[in-house]
Scaffold this motif. Structure first.
Motif, PDB file in Angstrom:
ATOM      1  N   LEU A 161     -11.798  15.561   2.383  1.00 18.10           N
ATOM      2  CA  LEU A 161     -10.783  16.178   3.061  1.00 18.10           C
ATOM      3  C   LEU A 161     -11.367  17.149   4.017  1.00 18.10           C
ATOM      4  O   LEU A 161     -11.316  17.218   5.868  1.00 18.10           O
ATOM      5  CB  LEU A 161     -10.112  17.694   2.619  1.00 18.10           C
ATOM      6  N   HIS A 162     -12.269  18.486   3.622  1.00 18.99           N
ATOM      7  CA  HIS A 162     -13.495  18.764   4.693  1.00 18.99           C
ATOM      8  C   HIS A 162     -13.862  17.479   5.860  1.00 18.99           C
ATOM      9  O   HIS A 162     -13.854  17.984   7.581  1.00 18.99           O
ATOM     10  CB  HIS A 162     -14.547  19.680   4.402  1.00 18.99           C
ATOM     11  N   ALA A 163     -14.490  16.947   5.239  1.00 19.69           N
ATOM     12  CA  ALA A 163     -15.431  15.315   6.151  1.00 19.69           C
ATOM     13  C   ALA A 163     -14.261  14.831   7.642  1.00 19.69           C
ATOM     14  O   ALA A 163     -14.631  14.679   8.519  1.00 19.69           O
ATOM     15  CB  ALA A 163     -16.005  14.723   5.220  1.00 19.69           C
ATOM     16  N   THR A 164     -12.901  14.783   6.955  1.00 25.80           N
ATOM     17  CA  THR A 164     -12.160  14.432   7.826  1.00 25.80           C
ATOM     18  C   THR A 164     -11.642  14.934   9.061  1.00 25.80           C
ATOM     19  O   THR A 164     -11.454  15.065  10.058  1.00 25.80           O
ATOM     20  CB  THR A 164     -10.498  14.140   7.410  1.00 25.80           C
ATOM     21  N   PHE A 165     -11.793  16.821   8.532  1.00 22.55           N
ATOM     22  CA  PHE A 165     -11.743  17.312   9.461  1.00 22.55           C
ATOM     23  C   PHE A 165     -12.998  17.791  10.283  1.00 22.55           C
ATOM     24  O   PHE A 165     -12.596  18.194  11.889  1.00 22.55           O
ATOM     25  CB  PHE A 165     -11.755  19.196   9.261  1.00 22.55           C
ATOM     26  N   GLU A 166     -13.946  17.367  10.239  1.00 23.26           N
ATOM     27  CA  GLU A 166     -15.181  17.274  11.376  1.00 23.26           C
ATOM     28  C   GLU A 166     -14.524  16.133  11.960  1.00 23.26           C
ATOM     29  O   GLU A 166     -15.031  16.001  13.356  1.00 23.26           O
ATOM     30  CB  GLU A 166     -16.772  17.083  10.133  1.00 23.26           C
ATOM     31  N   ARG A 167     -14.357  14.701  11.770  1.00 24.33           N
ATOM     32  CA  ARG A 167     -13.694  13.936  12.515  1.00 24.33           C
ATOM     33  C   ARG A 167     -12.620  14.121  13.503  1.00 24.33           C
ATOM     34  O   ARG A 167     -13.114  14.004  14.519  1.00 24.33           O
ATOM     35  CB  ARG A 167     -13.667  12.257  11.308  1.00 24.33           C
ATOM     36  N   LEU A 179       1.037  -1.616   0.173  1.00 26.74           N
ATOM     37  CA  LEU A 179       0.054  -0.341   0.267  1.00 26.74           C
ATOM     38  C   LEU A 179       1.222   1.117  -0.156  1.00 26.74           C
ATOM     39  O   LEU A 179       1.585   1.441   1.033  1.00 26.74           O
ATOM     40  CB  LEU A 179      -0.990  -0.112   1.145  1.00 26.74           C
ATOM     41  N   ARG A 180       0.712   1.639  -1.173  1.00 29.64           N
ATOM     42  CA  ARG A 180       1.946   3.272  -1.449  1.00 29.64           C
ATOM     43  C   ARG A 180       0.453   4.574  -0.606  1.00 29.64           C
ATOM     44  O   ARG A 180      -0.208   4.809  -0.642  1.00 29.64           O
ATOM     45  CB  ARG A 180       2.061   3.367  -2.350  1.00 29.64           C
ATOM     46  N   THR A 181       1.175   5.095   0.464  1.00 25.44           N
ATOM     47  CA  THR A 181       0.454   6.643   0.355  1.00 25.44           C
ATOM     48  C   THR A 181       1.053   7.690   0.528  1.00 25.44           C
ATOM     49  O   THR A 181       2.028   7.510   0.105  1.00 25.44           O
ATOM     50  CB  THR A 181      -0.311   5.950   1.833  1.00 25.44           C
ATOM     51  N   ILE A 182       0.407   8.809   1.143  1.00 26.96           N
ATOM     52  CA  ILE A 182       0.841  10.096   0.476  1.00 26.96           C
ATOM     53  C   ILE A 182       0.833  11.305   1.630  1.00 26.96           C
ATOM     54  O   ILE A 182      -0.503  11.226   2.814  1.00 26.96           O
ATOM     55  CB  ILE A 182       0.167  10.825  -0.202  1.00 26.96           C
ATOM     56  N   LEU A 183       1.333  11.393   2.260  1.00 26.88           N
ATOM     57  CA  LEU A 183       0.859  12.904   3.760  1.00 26.88           C
ATOM     58  C   LEU A 183       0.071  12.522   4.219  1.00 26.88           C
ATOM     59  O   LEU A 183      -0.963  12.713   4.499  1.00 26.88           O
ATOM     60  CB  LEU A 183       0.963  13.916   2.616  1.00 26.88           C
ATOM     61  N   VAL A 184       0.894  11.499   5.428  1.00 29.00           N
ATOM     62  CA  VAL A 184      -0.770  11.050   5.979  1.00 29.00           C
ATOM     63  C   VAL A 184      -1.080  12.537   7.556  1.00 29.00           C
ATOM     64  O   VAL A 184      -0.230  12.685   8.086  1.00 29.00           O
ATOM     65  CB  VAL A 184       0.100   9.157   6.843  1.00 29.00           C
ATOM     66  N   TYR A 185      -2.628  12.456   7.459  1.00 29.84           N
ATOM     67  CA  TYR A 185      -2.591  13.615   8.900  1.00 29.84           C
ATOM     68  C   TYR A 185      -3.377  13.041   9.385  1.00 29.84           C
ATOM     69  O   TYR A 185      -4.626  11.975   9.094  1.00 29.84           O
ATOM     70  CB  TYR A 185      -2.776  14.525   8.453  1.00 29.84           C
ATOM     71  N   ASN A 222       1.563  16.115  12.465  1.00 28.97           N
ATOM     72  CA  ASN A 222       1.749  15.543  11.426  1.00 28.97           C
ATOM     73  C   ASN A 222       1.768  17.343  10.802  1.00 28.97           C
ATOM     74  O   ASN A 222       1.007  18.227  11.305  1.00 28.97           O
ATOM     75  CB  ASN A 222       0.736  14.770  11.117  1.00 28.97           C
ATOM     76  N   LEU A 223       1.078  17.782   9.746  1.00 27.32           N
ATOM     77  CA  LEU A 223       0.896  18.641   8.714  1.00 27.32           C
ATOM     78  C   LEU A 223      -0.575  19.668   8.853  1.00 27.32           C
ATOM     79  O   LEU A 223      -0.463  20.836   9.545  1.00 27.32           O
ATOM     80  CB  LEU A 223       0.662  18.230   6.885  1.00 27.32           C
ATOM     81  N   VAL A 224      -1.346  18.476   9.298  1.00 28.75           N
ATOM     82  CA  VAL A 224      -3.287  18.896   9.566  1.00 28.75           C
ATOM     83  C   VAL A 224      -2.791  19.890  10.861  1.00 28.75           C
ATOM     84  O   VAL A 224      -2.955  21.061  11.674  1.00 28.75           O
ATOM     85  CB  VAL A 224      -3.840  18.485   9.736  1.00 28.75           C
ATOM     86  N   TRP A 264       3.085  19.333  -4.639  1.00 25.35           N
ATOM     87  CA  TRP A 264       1.284  18.680  -4.450  1.00 25.35           C
ATOM     88  C   TRP A 264       1.119  17.771  -4.371  1.00 25.35           C
ATOM     89  O   TRP A 264       1.618  17.131  -4.720  1.00 25.35           O
ATOM     90  CB  TRP A 264       0.394  18.980  -6.381  1.00 25.35           C
ATOM     91  N   ARG A 265       0.175  17.643  -3.391  1.00 23.11           N
ATOM     92  CA  ARG A 265      -0.346  15.580  -2.792  1.00 23.11           C
ATOM     93  C   ARG A 265      -1.690  15.519  -3.093  1.00 23.11           C
ATOM     94  O   ARG A 265      -2.539  16.597  -2.917  1.00 23.11           O
ATOM     95  CB  ARG A 265       0.586  16.264  -0.930  1.00 23.11           C
ATOM     96  N   MET A 266      -2.087  14.289  -2.171  1.00 25.20           N
ATOM     97  CA  MET A 266      -3.432  13.493  -1.937  1.00 25.20           C
ATOM     98  C   MET A 266      -3.529  13.259  -0.879  1.00 25.20           C
ATOM     99  O   MET A 266      -3.273  12.431  -0.709  1.00 25.20           O
ATOM    100  CB  MET A 266      -3.532  12.572  -3.158  1.00 25.20           C
ATOM    101  N   PRO A 267      -2.905  14.601   0.166  1.00 30.46           N
ATOM    102  CA  PRO A 267      -3.265  13.792   1.642  1.00 30.46           C
ATOM    103  C   PRO A 267      -4.145  12.803   2.112  1.00 30.46           C
ATOM    104  O   PRO A 267      -5.412  12.496   1.647  1.00 30.46           O
ATOM    105  CB  PRO A 267      -3.673  15.466   2.194  1.00 30.46           C
ATOM    106  N   THR A 268      -3.496  12.142   2.619  1.00 28.08           N
ATOM    107  CA  THR A 268      -4.293  11.101   3.002  1.00 28.08           C
ATOM    108  C   THR A 268      -4.667  11.215   4.835  1.00 28.08           C
ATOM    109  O   THR A 268      -3.559  10.720   5.850  1.00 28.08           O
ATOM    110  CB  THR A 268      -3.899   9.519   3.107  1.00 28.08           C
ATOM    111  N   TRP A 269      -5.811  10.988   5.355  1.00 29.76           N
ATOM    112  CA  TRP A 269      -6.699  10.924   6.773  1.00 29.76           C
ATOM    113  C   TRP A 269      -5.744   9.344   7.033  1.00 29.76           C
ATOM    114  O   TRP A 269      -6.398   8.289   6.662  1.00 29.76           O
ATOM    115  CB  TRP A 269      -7.676  10.785   6.511  1.00 29.76           C
ATOM    116  N   VAL A 270      -5.558   9.315   8.120  1.00 29.22           N
ATOM    117  CA  VAL A 270      -4.699   8.365   8.992  1.00 29.22           C
ATOM    118  C   VAL A 270      -5.662   7.022   8.969  1.00 29.22           C
ATOM    119  O   VAL A 270      -5.824   5.995   8.538  1.00 29.22           O
ATOM    120  CB  VAL A 270      -4.370   8.491  10.569  1.00 29.22           C
ATOM    121  N   ASP A 271      -7.462   7.996   9.089  1.00 29.81           N
ATOM    122  CA  ASP A 271      -8.238   6.750   9.382  1.00 29.81           C
ATOM    123  C   ASP A 271      -8.920   5.551   8.455  1.00 29.81           C
ATOM    124  O   ASP A 271      -8.775   4.427   8.382  1.00 29.81           O
ATOM    125  CB  ASP A 271      -9.658   7.433  10.219  1.00 29.81           C
TER     126      ASP A 271
END
Length: 309
Positions: A289-295, A162-168, A178-180, A200-207
């Motif tokens: 992204l916005h929904a992850t911020f709510e969580r 599993l490759r991933t990007i900029l986990v937050y 982390n960045l956020v 430029w990245r597609m950041p990944t929510w750790v959940d």
């Protein structure tokens, strides 16, 4: 149904914490965690923990023989680009040799391996990338992860990479940032910050990433999968989204280029992933992204309540 016995390496890490949390919620799983330092997870009951350095391959082998996992999630890594560059021997030992050793054990004992890799296997010239695109790392960290991927594939073991990007995201260990969280905490304190405007990245929510690991386990998936969000942002745009969501002063967010902080040559400029394969084969669905911020806001409040008890 026989329980799945899951060994998680790097359990003190950001993803490792979240995996521990998720796995303990499932009564069909038995869990063993290992990390190089003492267990820093406040959730420390209901599973086995063993402090173990990844360079201790004999110790790793003994742990596997004792716990007899059906699945291993190998999340431990030396992820600092600068440390990997300055200490290539340690980089190889931690990122490549341990992965090759685990893959060999998995092949011999019919254990399913989930290995965490990175967008840094790409050079950032032609993103977003699919799993079939050519790799061309621009730093030692990315090269070590690519070397590990190739060792795992060559072993012939049953493995999902599993490759991933900029986990937050947020976990119970407040020392892990982390960045956020960095942007939120700095701006909340009224501090001016600078964020890179030309990466430029597609950041990944750790959940989401932890969920993807468990999907790979449930499906005994094999092959390479790209796991991230599905929207491309500059790093600065992510920080501005943080300011907007938490109603913080966006004028405090300044710009800096990758070249100005010495990252023009040793970081990919634009990555991002094509997620079609993960969606089709794993059933993976990234959270906006916005929904992850709510969580994340809910999770922060839940952790604060726990601290008060």
């Amino acid at each position: 149904m026989e329980k799945k016995r899951i060994l998680v390496t790097g359990s003190n890490g950001f993803l490792g914490h979240k995996l521990t949390e998720f796995i303990l919620k499932n009564p069909d799983y038995e869990l063993c965690c290992t990390s190089a330092s003492v267990n820093r997870n406040p959730q420390n009951e209901g599973y086995r923990f063993q402090q173990l350095n990844l360079t201790d391959l004999e110790g790793l082998g003994r742990l596997i023989d004792e716990f007899q996992p059906t699945h291993i999630i190998h999340s431990a890594a030396l992820s600092s680009v600068e440390v990997c560059e300055s200490d290539p021997v340690l980089c190889k030992a931690v990122n490549v040799d341990s992965a090759a050793y685990l893959a060999s054990h998995c092949k011999e004992q019919d254990i399913h391996l989930t290995f965490l890799s990175t967008d840094f296997v790409f050079d950032g010239q032609h993103g977003p990338y699919s799993e079939d695109d050519a790799c061309n790392p621009v730093n030692a960290y990315g090269q070590s992860k690519l070397d590990a991927e190739q060792k795992i594939i060559a072993s012939g073991c049953s493995a999902a990479i599993l490759r991933t990007i900029l986990v937050y995201g947020v976990i119970a260990d407040k020392k892990r940032s982390n960045l956020v969280l960095w942007a939120k905490n700095k701006l909340s304190a009224g501090e001016a910050i600078k964020a890179v405007s030309d990466q430029w990245r597609m950041p990944t929510w750790v959940d989401d990433l932890a969920t993807a690991c468990l999907l790979a386990i449930e499906k005994n998936a094999t092959g390479i999968y790209h796991i991230s969000s599905d929207t491309l942002f500059s790093v600065k745009e992510v920080v501005e989204q943080v300011a907007d969501f938490w109603n913080l002063d966006k004028t405090l967010v300044g710009s800096v280029t990758a070249g100005e902080i010495g990252q023009a040559a040793n970081r990919p400029r634009k990555t991002g992933f094509v997620l079609d394969k993960a969606k089709a084969e794993l059933g993976y669905q990234p959270t906006p992204l916005h929904a992850t911020f709510e969580r994340i806001e809910q999770q922060i409040k839940e952790l604060e309540k726990q601290d008060e008890r």
